[in-house]
Scaffold this active site. Sequence first.
Site, PDB file in Angstrom:
ATOM      1  CG  MET A  91      62.707  58.702   6.004  1.00  0.00           C
ATOM      2  SD  MET A  91      63.657  57.880   4.712  1.00  0.00           S
ATOM      3  CE  MET A  91      62.379  57.566   3.504  1.00  0.00           C
ATOM      4  CB  VAL A 171      47.768  59.638  -6.104  1.00  0.00           C
ATOM      5  CG1 VAL A 171      46.448  58.873  -6.145  1.00  0.00           C
ATOM      6  CG2 VAL A 171      48.812  58.921  -6.952  1.00  0.00           C
ATOM      7  CG  ASP A 214      56.934  49.759   5.914  1.00  0.00           C
ATOM      8  OD1 ASP A 214      56.425  49.217   6.920  1.00  0.00           O
ATOM      9  OD2 ASP A 214      57.176  50.974   5.847  1.00  0.00           O
ATOM     10  N   PRO A 217      48.264  50.276   5.697  1.00  0.00           N
ATOM     11  CG  PRO A 217      46.377  50.002   7.069  1.00  0.00           C
ATOM     12  CD  PRO A 217      47.833  49.618   6.952  1.00  0.00           C
TER      13      PRO A 217
END
Length: 470
Positions: A91, A171, A214, A217
């Site tokens: 997006m 993160v 959804d 990985p």
Amino acid sequence: MPPPPTSTPVPAVADFLRDVARSRVLDAGRVERLFEEAPPGKKWPATTLADHFVELGALTRFQADKVLRGHWGGLILGPYRLLCPLGRGGMGIVYLARAGDPPPPGADAAGSQLVALKVLPPHRVQKDERMLARFRREGDTGLRLPAHPRLVRTIAAGEHAGVYYLALEFVRGRTARQYLSEDGPFAVPRAARVFADAAVGLHQAHAAGFVHRDFKPSNVMVEPNGRAKVLDFGLATFRGEPALPDSTQLVEQGYAIGTADYMAPEQAENPVTVGPAADLYSLGCSLYYALAGCPPFPGGTSKDKIRWHRTSAPPPITQLNPAVPPGLADLIAALMSKCPEDRPASAQEAADRLAAWAEPVRATAAQLSTALTTEVLHQAEEKWYASHLAGEEESSEDSLVVPVDPIEPATASSVPSSPAVAQPLDWVLGRTRLPKWAFPAATTALALALALAAGFGWVIARVVARASLF
């Protein structure tokens, strides 16, 4: 680190200083002081002065390059200052950003909060209004999720000058997908630790009433200490949620939503009514990929993959990775059971069972000191510029909405073994990408036009010369 090569003319120093102030990354007074204090040999040309500002930490390389190109607007988005891109997604672009005013010279930058700022460009909204619905939904869901160390925290959601953004907990680390792409399949202890953590995060979301829909990985962030967090609840549903208005529906009847490589059979049939068991199926597929180095059903179209998930069994994980213990192979097979009732009772149960093979928990991730913040920023910029110059594209592990065909019987020959084909994104940095043949075709057309013009000129000259004889 030098900026990427560009054909943009180098601006005058006065223009560069003016544009830095106009960008509001630095106030006009500080820009003036930095210029006055710069050594004489670093004041001209503008590129040298920009390098000096970067060396001082007053600008990031990304900010300096944008201003040098004349693109000084858009470096401030609401209360956030964009530092550099972290990556592209389905997006938009995710930026490393800082909340609040920049720290004064010599101050500890750790006092200013770093965030991952997910930005939805206006042209994406114009192409598909459901993009905005999903983006808003992700922000709303993130703000409602419980605070937990195994979930990436949503800090804020907002809009500035028609640009929508989500501020997420920053993160350090890579997604599990990036680890697989760069380092190959996970060792069993690492895979068990990462996905046990992810299962704990899923359990917290499930307990709060959410189903991710959804999980994959690329939606699992792995920190340098080996711990993991779940992110991106943009397709999540809340159990018992009333039907949405047509303008904000994420799917239409007869369509599946999610990522085909990891989609539970029941999610393909009806994504609105799925429960936590659908996420457990995706967890099993993700574990399979992490240990085998390929998804359960590589190759084929999205419709093919959905059909195989409904009707076929993938090769046993031990066939692709003999190092997988039988007990772990049984757990993966149970997670990928076609019938939701045959899967583990909860994500917490899956996490508890994975703990038997998980590597020990390591020390807590280091706090972002000034030095570490600088290191993170430099690493992010180097990775971005390297991929941008090389023309790399994101892999096509994108969430999708596809029409679902009725179930067809599958034969053994219908399950492919070829690797999945990457489908590059059609945009970079908010600009539409031209087809690969466009530039050669334009060059050829220009050459033909010049040749015709030259030939026409020669004919006219000959006619004039012959006429002059008379």
